[in-house]
Design a protein around this motif. Structure first.
Motif, PDB file in Angstrom:
ATOM      1  N   ASP A   9       0.903  -1.313   0.081  1.00  0.00           N
ATOM      2  CA  ASP A   9       0.080   0.131   0.072  1.00  0.00           C
ATOM      3  C   ASP A   9       0.945   1.404  -0.238  1.00  0.00           C
ATOM      4  O   ASP A   9       2.062   1.051  -0.081  1.00  0.00           O
ATOM      5  CB  ASP A   9      -0.970   0.033   1.072  1.00  0.00           C
ATOM      6  N   GLU A  10       0.196   2.328  -0.052  1.00  0.00           N
ATOM      7  CA  GLU A  10       0.989   3.690   0.022  1.00  0.00           C
ATOM      8  C   GLU A  10       2.181   3.856   1.156  1.00  0.00           C
ATOM      9  O   GLU A  10       3.025   4.619   1.084  1.00  0.00           O
ATOM     10  CB  GLU A  10      -0.168   5.046   0.154  1.00  0.00           C
ATOM     11  N   SER A  11       1.815   3.271   2.192  1.00  0.00           N
ATOM     12  CA  SER A  11       2.889   3.394   3.618  1.00  0.00           C
ATOM     13  C   SER A  11       3.810   2.038   3.408  1.00  0.00           C
ATOM     14  O   SER A  11       4.770   2.178   4.112  1.00  0.00           O
ATOM     15  CB  SER A  11       2.167   3.332   4.772  1.00  0.00           C
ATOM     16  N   GLY A  12       3.719   1.213   2.418  1.00  0.00           N
ATOM     17  CA  GLY A  12       4.699   0.077   2.318  1.00  0.00           C
ATOM     18  C   GLY A  12       4.257  -1.127   3.086  1.00  0.00           C
ATOM     19  O   GLY A  12       5.100  -2.142   3.109  1.00  0.00           O
ATOM     20  N   LYS A 103      10.754   5.333  -0.215  1.00  0.00           N
ATOM     21  CA  LYS A 103       9.549   5.498  -1.316  1.00  0.00           C
ATOM     22  C   LYS A 103      10.120   6.152  -2.590  1.00  0.00           C
ATOM     23  O   LYS A 103      10.649   7.022  -2.356  1.00  0.00           O
ATOM     24  CB  LYS A 103       8.541   6.013  -0.684  1.00  0.00           C
TER      25      LYS A 103
END
Length: 181
Positions: A9-12, A103
């Motif tokens: 997801d967007e946070s890893g 990221k």
């Protein structure tokens, strides 16, 4: 080579899903990679020149070794595997020093959106450059650059010929290397 990768997801964080790397790039799905920066005790960094047939940044200087982490693959095992594949060097788990996860989002084209979390390691190079052999399909060349020279290029914004990673990423690598050399 197209391989299965885990989707993040967007946070890893793992989503519990996986897909082919090509699909992740097409749809812009986050996935994990391993980056390993080799350095020498006399203040040099090993860079690889990416292969001429690479889809992204062909013939630009980049991280010593990098690659995708396969679906379900342990990060450390992936790093060790990539090192063996790309520069034919065998190392042990204790040689790797993880310095962070970074990221990265790079839009290369309408059909290639690379969204990755780079699990980044440092590793002391204990053999001469001549002892390494490059994976012909992935690596065009290997070279050692003086850390101070690379830092100067970065600080002056003169990184032509290098993969355009975020300056903050390169600064973190330099800072960590300066602590070790």
């Amino acid at each position: 080579m197209d391989e299965l990768v885990d989707i993040l997801d967007e946070s890893g964080a793992h989503t519990g899903k996986s897909c082919l790397k090509s699909e992740a790039h097409l749809k812009g799905l986050f996935h994990p990679t391993a980056h390993i920066w080799f350095y020498t005790s006399d203040g040099k960094i090993l860079f690889q020149k990416r292969g001429k047939d690479k889809k992204t940044f062909p013939l630009l200087w980049d991280v010593s070794v990098a690659g995708h982490i396969g679906a379900g693959e342990d990060i450390i095992e992936a790093a060790i595997r990539e090192i063996e594949e790309e520069i034919n060097l065998q190392i042990s788990l204790s040689d790797l020093d993880k310095i962070g996860v970074f990221k990265s989002i790079q839009k290369h084209s309408e059909t290639l959106l690379d969204k990755e979390f780079h699990h980044t390691f440092l590793c002391k190079l204990k053999v001469p450059l001549s002892a390494l052999s490059k994976q012909e399909s992935e690596v065009e060349d290997l070279a050692l650059f003086q850390l101070v020279d690379f830092k100067s290029k970065l600080n002056s914004g003169e990184l032509e010929g290098f993969v355009p990673h975020l300056p903050s990423y390169y600064h973190k690598i330099i800072t960590e290397l300066e602590l070790r050399t």
